[in-house]
Structures are given as structure tokens and as C-alpha cells.
Design an enzyme around this catalytic site. Structure first.
Site, PDB file in Angstrom:
ATOM      1  N   LYS A  53       0.849  -1.188   0.000  1.00  0.00           N
ATOM      2  CA  LYS A  53       0.000   0.000   0.000  1.00  0.00           C
ATOM      3  C   LYS A  53       0.890   1.245   0.000  1.00  0.00           C
ATOM      4  O   LYS A  53       0.962   1.998   0.970  1.00  0.00           O
ATOM      5  CB  LYS A  53      -0.943  -0.020   1.198  1.00  0.00           C
ATOM      6  N   ASP A 112      -5.471 -12.696   8.457  1.00  0.00           N
ATOM      7  CA  ASP A 112      -6.017 -11.450   7.936  1.00  0.00           C
ATOM      8  C   ASP A 112      -7.193 -10.947   8.746  1.00  0.00           C
ATOM      9  O   ASP A 112      -8.174 -11.665   8.966  1.00  0.00           O
ATOM     10  CB  ASP A 112      -6.440 -11.651   6.471  1.00  0.00           C
ATOM     11  N   GLU A 168      -3.336 -16.408   2.638  1.00  0.00           N
ATOM     12  CA  GLU A 168      -4.192 -15.593   3.494  1.00  0.00           C
ATOM     13  C   GLU A 168      -5.346 -16.437   4.039  1.00  0.00           C
ATOM     14  O   GLU A 168      -6.020 -17.127   3.279  1.00  0.00           O
ATOM     15  CB  GLU A 168      -4.734 -14.424   2.679  1.00  0.00           C
ATOM     16  N   LYS A 224      -4.572 -15.217  -2.018  1.00  0.00           N
ATOM     17  CA  LYS A 224      -5.555 -14.437  -1.291  1.00  0.00           C
ATOM     18  C   LYS A 224      -6.937 -15.095  -1.343  1.00  0.00           C
ATOM     19  O   LYS A 224      -7.124 -16.142  -1.966  1.00  0.00           O
ATOM     20  CB  LYS A 224      -5.597 -13.014  -1.844  1.00  0.00           C
TER      21      LYS A 224
END
Length: 282
Positions: free
Chosen positions: A136, A218, A197, A168
Site C-alpha cells: 500500500k 487477515d 491468506e 488471497k
């Protein structure tokens, strides 16, 4: 290191086509001064900006240096026009990067002092989790921001998509967890780690047993992270455990006591306040 094309783009954005503001004759000196306490970062980038315009950097602090208000982070000398042209870009980059480094350092200290046997004065480190960044980052500034995390004592995490396979929730939804892991094991190099994840503690040992090198816990609360750690420890699997999702500097201590190996915080880059610098000439 920064390439000249990147620096040229930064300067072109600020100078435009007809810079009259900085049409100042003669030679001068300048200094980048911290206006608050923090950790220096982006000094390499600031130096590169000045050097691009043939301004000499005569003194500078190292990345990761702790600054107090009033400390000089960098000194330069050269033509007044070029010193002034480089000033704003250099200050912006150094301030942004130093803000990230300062926030990272705060997160690292919070993890180290969370009751895990770390004595800052004695310098005896306990078994504390690493503090890592995420992807990010600001487009075009990832290198600067990742180096700032390192300056603050953190870990870069993956620099880009090629550094590690991240399985993910969408991958799992499409292929199923075990099938997704098997698929990427076949696609990836032997040197590429696979992170999976999971969204529940019960899925953590399942992912580890299926071949994940790293299991990403997560958006779990600290109690759930601790439970996931216990379940993986009870299994025969061997995987690193990373907690991520909404973790802040303030909540780092709550997660640091769970036994997890890594805490990753997107806020290190997307929500860090710039460190306040001023640039003074003469």
C-alpha cells in the site's frame, strides 16, 4: 538507487516550463533543518535531487538517524538558482520518507516493549515480532517508501508481485485452498515463497500443512491471532505467521504478545504524517 529519469520527472513537475521564481543570481549555501523530533529517511533521495542540478551536498546524516528539532539533516552549496530549484522537491521527499521512518520506529518500539522481556536500556531483545510494510505505497514512490521503512527499523515485506506468491481469498474462492497452493507451487520458482491468506484461526494450520511458507492471519483480533498461533504450533507444519489488517501503532502491543512472527501495517506508508522540515539558505 534512484534513476535520473525519476528525478527529472519530479523536478519537471515542480519547475514547469518557465520558472521565474528561482531566477536568483550568485552562489549560496542551504541546510535542511528538522522542526520536530523523528527519524531521518529520504536523505539519499534529497541528495540525489540536489546532485542532479550540480548542487554539492557538503554534509548529511545517515538514513535512520534520530533527529531533534533544530538538527541539520543536510547541507548544500551551489548556484542560488539551482539550490532553490531543488529545495521544494528535496524537502517534500525527505519529509514524506522521514514521516514513514518515524512511524515505523514507533511501531518497532511498541512491539519491543510489549511485555516480551525487552529492556531498551539493557538492550536485551526478547522474542518480538518483526514490523513490516505492505504494497500500500504511493505509485512512483515505492522505493523511497520501502527504504524509509528500513530506516525506521522495519522490514520491507515484498517489494513487488514477483518477490512472493500471495494466495488471497479470491484465489481460494476460485480454486480452493489446497488446489491454489499446489497450482502456484508448480508455477513459482523454488526460491519463491508462498504466503496464504486465511480469515479464521482454524484455517491457519490447514494452510501450513498444505505447503504455505507463510500464513497471513487477515483482519483477526489479537485473541484470534493467538489461537491461530496455538493451532499451528500443535500441528506438524512449519510456517511463519503474519498478522495484518487494520493494525495500528497503538494496537501493536496487543498483537505483539500473541506469538505471531510478523506484524504488517499498511498505515506505515498510506497514513504516515510527513516529518516537518524547513530549508534555509545563506
Amino acid at each position: 538507487m534512484l534513476d535520473r529519469t525519476t528525478i527529472e520527472g519530479w523536478l519537471r513537475e515542480d519547475l514547469g516550463h518557465h520558472d521565474v521564481t528561482n531566477d536568483v543570481p550568485g552562489e549560496t549555501t542551504g541546510r535542511l533543518v528538522a522542526k520536530e523530533t523523528g527519524v531521518a529517511a529520504g536523505i539519499d533521495a534529497a541528495e540525489a535531487v540536489f546532485s542532479y542540478l550540480d548542487v554539492e551536498v557538503t554534509e548529511r546524516v545517515d538514513e535512520g538517524t534520530e533527529l531533534d528539532a533544530g538538527d541539520v539533516a543536510l547541507r548544500v552549496e551551489g548556484s542560488a538558482q539551482d539550490v532553490l530549484r531543488a529545495e521544494r522537491t528535496a524537502v517534500n521527499i525527505a519529509g514524506h520518507a522521514s514521516g514513514i521512518a518515524t512511524k515505523t520506529a514507533a511501531a518497532v518500539e511498541a512491539a519491543q516493549t510489549a511485555g516480551l522481556g525487552f529492556d531498551l536500556d539493557a538492550g536485551a531483545a526478547g522474542d518480538t515480532p518483526a514490523i513490516a510494510g505492505t504494497r500500500k505505497t504511493t505509485p512512483g514512490l515505492r522505493g523511497v517508501e520501502k527504504r524509509a521503512i528500513v530506516a525506521g527499523g522495519g522490514d520491507t515485506h515484498r517489494l513487488d508481485l514477483s518477490h512472493m506468491v500471495m494466495v488471497k481469498d479470491n484465489h481460494v474462492a476460485e480454486m480452493g485452498m489446497e488446489s491454489a497452493i499446489e497450482h502456484f507451487e508448480e508455477k513459482a520458482s523454488f526460491a519463491t515463497k508462498i504466503e496464504v491468506e486465511v480469515e479464521s484461526p482454524e484455517d491457519a494450520p490447514r494452510a501450513a500443512e498444505a505447503g504455505a511458507d507463510i500464513v497471513l492471519l487477515d483482519n483477526m483480533e489479537p485473541a484470534a491471532v493467538e489461537r491461530a498461533v496455538e493451532l499451528v504450533d500443535e500441528s506438524d507444519a512449519d510456517a511463519l505467521l503474519e498478522a495484518s489488517g487494520g493494525i495500528t501503532v497503538e494496537t501493536v502491543p496487543d498483537y505483539a504478545t500473541t506469538g505471531v512472527d510478523v506484524l504488517s501495517l499498511g498505515s506505515l506508508t498510506h497514513s504516515a504524517s510527513s516529518l516537518d522540515f524547513s530549508f534555509r539558505t545563506g
